[in-house]
Design a protein around this motif. Structure first.
Motif, PDB file in Angstrom:
ATOM      1  N   UNK A   1       0.878  -1.285   0.050  1.00 40.28           N
ATOM      2  CA  UNK A   1      -0.036   0.207  -0.034  1.00 40.28           C
ATOM      3  C   UNK A   1       0.724   1.368  -0.098  1.00 40.28           C
ATOM      4  N   UNK A   2       1.910   1.201   0.515  1.00 47.73           N
ATOM      5  CA  UNK A   2       2.854   2.350   0.992  1.00 47.73           C
ATOM      6  C   UNK A   2       3.435   2.674  -0.757  1.00 47.73           C
ATOM      7  N   UNK A   3       3.417   2.000  -1.396  1.00 42.94           N
ATOM      8  CA  UNK A   3       3.841   1.919  -2.873  1.00 42.94           C
ATOM      9  C   UNK A   3       2.523   2.173  -4.029  1.00 42.94           C
ATOM     10  N   UNK A   4       1.531   1.475  -3.546  1.00 41.09           N
ATOM     11  CA  UNK A   4       0.296   1.379  -4.333  1.00 41.09           C
ATOM     12  C   UNK A   4      -0.250   2.935  -4.300  1.00 41.09           C
ATOM     13  N   UNK A   5      -0.342   3.509  -3.325  1.00 43.12           N
ATOM     14  CA  UNK A   5      -1.063   4.796  -3.257  1.00 43.12           C
ATOM     15  C   UNK A   5      -0.410   5.753  -3.888  1.00 43.12           C
ATOM     16  N   UNK A   6       0.877   5.940  -3.982  1.00 40.48           N
ATOM     17  CA  UNK A   6       1.600   7.033  -4.704  1.00 40.48           C
ATOM     18  C   UNK A   6       1.474   6.743  -6.149  1.00 40.48           C
ATOM     19  N   UNK A   7       1.128   5.628  -6.532  1.00 43.41           N
ATOM     20  CA  UNK A   7       0.784   5.355  -7.988  1.00 43.41           C
ATOM     21  C   UNK A   7      -0.417   5.547  -8.278  1.00 43.41           C
ATOM     22  N   UNK A   8      -1.497   5.513  -7.323  1.00 46.38           N
ATOM     23  CA  UNK A   8      -2.842   5.484  -7.849  1.00 46.38           C
ATOM     24  C   UNK A   8      -2.897   7.245  -7.909  1.00 46.38           C
ATOM     25  N   UNK A   9      -2.242   8.096  -6.886  1.00 45.16           N
ATOM     26  CA  UNK A   9      -2.179   9.515  -6.713  1.00 45.16           C
ATOM     27  C   UNK A   9      -1.782  10.104  -8.057  1.00 45.16           C
ATOM     28  N   UNK A  10      -0.611   9.606  -8.537  1.00 39.50           N
ATOM     29  CA  UNK A  10       0.212  10.207  -9.589  1.00 39.50           C
ATOM     30  C   UNK A  10      -0.258   9.506 -11.312  1.00 39.50           C
ATOM     31  N   UNK A  11      -0.565   8.455 -11.085  1.00 38.72           N
ATOM     32  CA  UNK A  11      -0.903   7.767 -12.538  1.00 38.72           C
ATOM     33  C   UNK A  11      -2.462   7.612 -12.776  1.00 38.72           C
ATOM     34  N   UNK A  12      -3.150   7.213 -11.603  1.00 38.86           N
ATOM     35  CA  UNK A  12      -4.599   7.114 -11.937  1.00 38.86           C
ATOM     36  C   UNK A  12      -5.147   8.425 -11.590  1.00 38.86           C
ATOM     37  N   UNK A  13      -4.436   9.454 -11.021  1.00 39.69           N
ATOM     38  CA  UNK A  13      -4.911  10.747 -10.629  1.00 39.69           C
ATOM     39  C   UNK A  13      -6.279  10.640  -9.555  1.00 39.69           C
ATOM     40  N   UNK A  14      -6.201   9.626  -8.620  1.00 36.05           N
ATOM     41  CA  UNK A  14      -7.241   9.469  -7.831  1.00 36.05           C
ATOM     42  C   UNK A  14      -7.219  10.482  -6.599  1.00 36.05           C
ATOM     43  N   UNK A  15      -8.156  11.022  -6.136  1.00 35.60           N
ATOM     44  CA  UNK A  15      -8.224  11.796  -4.874  1.00 35.60           C
ATOM     45  C   UNK A  15      -7.572  10.810  -3.740  1.00 35.60           C
TER      46      UNK A  15
END
Length: 261
Positions: free
Chosen positions: A164-178
């Protein structure tokens, strides 16, 4: 020490409920240092504990509308492939005794913990650093999201981390999720990756202390319920740097213990 371990297990779920990650960062050290589970076996236990806890957390976030299934599956499918490859083929090829530097012998267990600690430190710095993502007029990079999923799957497979500590940055920056949607989607991805990875370990004959495993999982779920309720009242962006400092201290402690103590 086991009493401290059970108390610490609450924090596993608490971190998952609050920021959608960090459970495995705590689970592996707790299992190794407080319950004296060998590091490789602890990575397998961590997959079950974090995966089961994340499953419940993902359902709660789905009810809140914080789960984006398309982004989750585009990330999860390639990461599942790499998790299974590492858990089934790569991890078992690493010898128990790797090499020796003077009187200091590097074993597989020490290698796992040191790599885990280095990743913790790197992750903590990214959590402490304030970053902003412009979600307005943003284009989702699904190709990059899938590529990152493949790479993170390798890390999840080797370390037994939910990621999760790696997945969340990926979702923030590449999936552009809030942030709140990144948390819910992260929990769903962790749930899929971790439990499939654990199932692969069971198939290959990993020995399990079922009582210990279920007890820690149940306690972590209690922490998750508390964390999910707190997340409705507390801004996750404010908690992230504080958790980052905690992870940094833990990472430095693990390296110090494995190399110098």
């Amino acid at each position: 020490m086991e009493i401290f371990g059970y108390l610490a297990a609450v924090i596993i779920g608490l971190s998952l409920g609050l920021i959608g990650g960090g459970g495995s960062i705590l689970a592996v050290p707790i299992l190794v240092y407080l319950f004296h589970v060998p590091a490789e076996q602890a990575t397998s236990y961590s997959l079950f504990i974090v995966g089961t806890t994340s499953m419940i957390g993902a359902y709660n976030h789905y009810r809140l509308g914080n789960l984006k299934l398309k982004s989750a599956f585009i990330f999860a499918v390639p990461s599942i492939v790499s998790v299974l490859i590492v858990r089934k083929y790569v991890l078992h090829l690493i010898p128990n005794n790797l090499f020796q530097i003077g009187a200091f012998e590097i074993t597989k267990n020490i290698l796992i913990m040191i790599v885990f600690a280095i990743l913790m430190i790197a992750t903590s710095l990214s959590m402490i650093k304030k970053t902003t993502v412009d979600q307005e007029n943003a284009t989702i990079n699904y190709k990059m999201l899938a590529t990152i999923g493949l790479v993170i799957g390798l890390i999840i497979g080797f370390l037994g981390a939910g990621g999760g500590f790696l997945i969340i940055p990926a979702l923030l920056f590449f999936a552009k999720l809030p942030m709140k949607q990144a948390v819910g989607t992260s929990l769903f991805i962790i749930f899929i990756n971790a439990l499939i990875g654990f199932a692969g370990d069971v198939v290959t004959g990993m020995s399990l202390d079922v009582t210990l495993l279920l007890t820690i999982t149940a306690i972590a779920i209690i922490g998750l319920v508390i964390g999910t309720q707190l997340s409705k009242k507390i801004d996750g962006k404010k908690l992230k740097p504080a958790f980052g400092w905690f992870v940094l201290v833990m990472g430095i402690y693990i390296i110090t213990k494995e190399i110098f103590l």
